[in-house]
Enzyme design. Structure first.
Site, PDB file in Angstrom:
ATOM      1  N   PHE A   8      -0.875  -8.320   4.602  1.00  0.00           N
ATOM      2  CA  PHE A   8       0.462  -7.721   4.447  1.00  0.00           C
ATOM      3  C   PHE A   8       0.457  -6.342   3.768  1.00  0.00           C
ATOM      4  CE2 PHE A   8       0.617 -12.394   3.739  1.00  0.00           C
ATOM      5  CZ  PHE A   8       0.930 -12.733   5.049  1.00  0.00           C
ATOM      6  N   CYS A   9      -0.608  -5.563   3.985  1.00  0.00           N
ATOM      7  CA  CYS A   9      -0.683  -4.230   3.352  1.00  0.00           C
ATOM      8  C   CYS A   9      -0.496  -4.343   1.840  1.00  0.00           C
ATOM      9  CB  CYS A   9       0.352  -3.269   3.928  1.00  0.00           C
ATOM     10  SG  CYS A   9       0.192  -3.027   5.694  1.00  0.00           S
ATOM     11  N   ALA A  10      -1.002  -5.442   1.290  1.00  0.00           N
ATOM     12  CA  ALA A  10      -0.916  -5.633  -0.169  1.00  0.00           C
ATOM     13  C   ALA A  10      -2.237  -6.264  -0.614  1.00  0.00           C
ATOM     14  CB  ALA A  10       0.271  -6.511  -0.526  1.00  0.00           C
ATOM     15  N   HIS A  45       0.826  -1.222   0.000  1.00  0.00           N
ATOM     16  CA  HIS A  45       0.000   0.000   0.000  1.00  0.00           C
ATOM     17  C   HIS A  45       0.858   1.269   0.000  1.00  0.00           C
ATOM     18  CE1 HIS A  45      -3.444  -2.476   2.021  1.00  0.00           C
ATOM     19  NE2 HIS A  45      -3.229  -2.818   0.761  1.00  0.00           N
TER      20      HIS A  45
END
Ligand code: ALA
Length: 465
Positions: free
Chosen positions: A367-369, A127
């Site tokens: 995982f901020c993805a 992100h």
């Protein structure tokens, strides 16, 4: 000759004991280096060495102020050198990769080259390398990656031919799979189309040698806390012109030449973007980590990590019902970041079990993805194990053993979901002596909103096992 069963460089905390739910204490196996890596021992020593010298920076006539200013500016030089900065590049000390990329987003010109200040990214990004570009003058185009590196390069090439872009932003190593596109080929594609290139180096810089000068990359962003220097500093290094003319990142003292009641004359980069008292200790720590990594024999870091990664992946793949996540079938030389899922098992529960029953730290969630996890079919999240210079083969083997035991026997204690995160029910583990803490994960997660910190399991609220 390096003994690859041993750490490549000593880290602080490698002998720290953590409690298990059965009352035993075991050394913590930190397999979450991709999130935050432990401090190198040399970094901690360096911080202790300079703390007595610490005073104001850029602002004081006192002797120690001058020493601190020199330490800060020499650290800047060392950090820039570590990533192969060119003579006219600028090194800006930031907080971390996210900070660096947000800073750069504010410096993209509105399009004197006819590109409208638009940014191109793939959906594989963290992100931190997706969201800041929404603030670019021309906004952002996000394209889906292909199933292979080759296909993904073709997709980028086609997109670059459709319209002009100011910047192509891509990861030097995925924080989900450790994989990457070949930097030289991406740079060639972008430059041919008139776009600059920024690399999200959060997972690259701690794991591989990298040079702006040799690669032709225009900017690199990275984090101290992932580069064995968890003292609050990161960096953005790259081509000067945008950084000199861009919007000052923070308005305040130190970033200006002259202030009147109605006008401000901003100074040039790096000070232009570093208003307020800078993080001297963080910069010194990061510089020290950079120098320690640079002092390793050529290839030692890569060899250490490759051995650990191969052991990890082959161990995981040998366990029935475990699937290793890959973004690209043909990615070469991935770093030591490995994400996997266990069939029909909630990733958060597996991670809680690894911690509570085996003293192993991993990350679970998305995982901020989120876009990448969605495209790969892991909306419910997955588990990530990541290694670093301080990781040993014994720690990797402990993870594989614990997962085999999970598959064979399941859990040996009771778990429940608290604020969206799996936790041990009536957790008996004490907090570390001297920590000053009164409680563990559940309290901490609740304090920052639970789900935001822990991941993707709203449907699990109230679940028990
Ligand atoms: N960006 C860090 C990670 O991937 C926190 O875990």
């Amino acid at each position: 000759m390096n003994d690859f069963a041993q750490p490549c460089l000593p880290v602080v905390g490698s002998q720290t004991l953590v409690p298990l739910v059965d009352g035993r204490q075991v050394p913590y196996a930190n397999l979450d280096c991709a999130a935050s890596a432990p401090a190198l021992q040399v970094v901690a020593d360096r911080v202790n060495q300079v703390l007595p010298l610490y005073a104001s920076v850029h602002r004081g006539a006192g002797y120690l102020s001058q020493v601190s200013t020199a330490l800060y500016e020499e650290s800047r030089q060392a950090i820039g050198r570590f990533v192969g900065s060119r003579t006219d590049d600028v090194t800006i000390i930031t907080r971390n990769t996210t900070d660096s990329l947000n800073l750069l987003a504010g410096c993209i010109p509105a399009g004197p080259e006819g590109n409208g200040g638009k940014v191109l990214v793939l959906d594989v990004e963290h992100h931190a390398n997706l969201l800041p570009w929404r603030n670019a003058p021309g906004g952002v185009t996000v394209v889906h990656g292909g199933e292979s590196v080759r296909e993904t390069l073709e997709i980028l090439k086609a997109e670059l031919a459709v319209e002009p872009f100011a910047l192509l932003a891509f990861t030097g190593a995925s924080n989900v799979t450790g994989e990457a596109l070949p930097i030289d080929q991406v740079v060639a594609l972008a430059h041919e189309a008139g776009a600059r290139v920024v690399i999200d180096g959060a997972q690259l810089i701690p794991h591989r040698r990298f040079s702006l000068e040799e690669s032709g990359v225009d900017y690199v962003a990275f984090s101290g806390h992932k580069t064995y220097a968890p003292f609050g500093a990161g960096a953005l290094v790259g081509t000067r012109d945008w950084l000199d003319s861009g919007q000052p990142y923070l308005a305040g003292g130190g970033a200006v030449r002259q202030v009147g009641l109605d006008e401000v004359v901003w100074t040039d980069a790096p000070a232009r973007h570093e208003a307020g008292s800078p993080n001297v200790i963080g910069a010194v720590a990061l510089a020290s980590a950079c120098e320690a990594l640079a002092s390793l024999p050529q290839g030692a870091l890569e060899a250490h990590e490759q051995l650990l990664r191969e052991r990890l992946v082959s161990g995981l793949e040998a366990i029935e019902d475990v699937r290793v996540v890959k973004a690209w079938a043909d990615a070469e030389n991935p770093v030591g970041v490995v994400t996997f899922a266990v069939k029909n098992c909630d990733p958060g529960l597996v991670a809680a079990y690894l911690s509570a029953e085996h003293g192993i730290g991993v990350r679970d969630g998305r995982f901020c993805a989120h876009p990448l996890l969605h495209r790969l079919g892991f909306d419910a999240g997955a588990i990530r194990a990541s290694v670093g210079v301080g990781t040993t083969i014994a720690e990797v083997d402990r993870l594989i053993f614990a997962l085999k035991l999970w598959v064979e026997e399941g859990v040996h204690t009771n778990y429940e979901v608290v604020d969206g995160c799996w936790a041990v029910r009536n957790d008996p583990r004490p907090t570390p002596e001297g920590s000053g803490l009164h409680g563990l994960i559940a309290t901490a997660a609740a304090a920052i909103g639970g789900l935001a910190a822990c991941g993707p399991a709203p449907s699990l609220q109230g679940a028990t096992l």
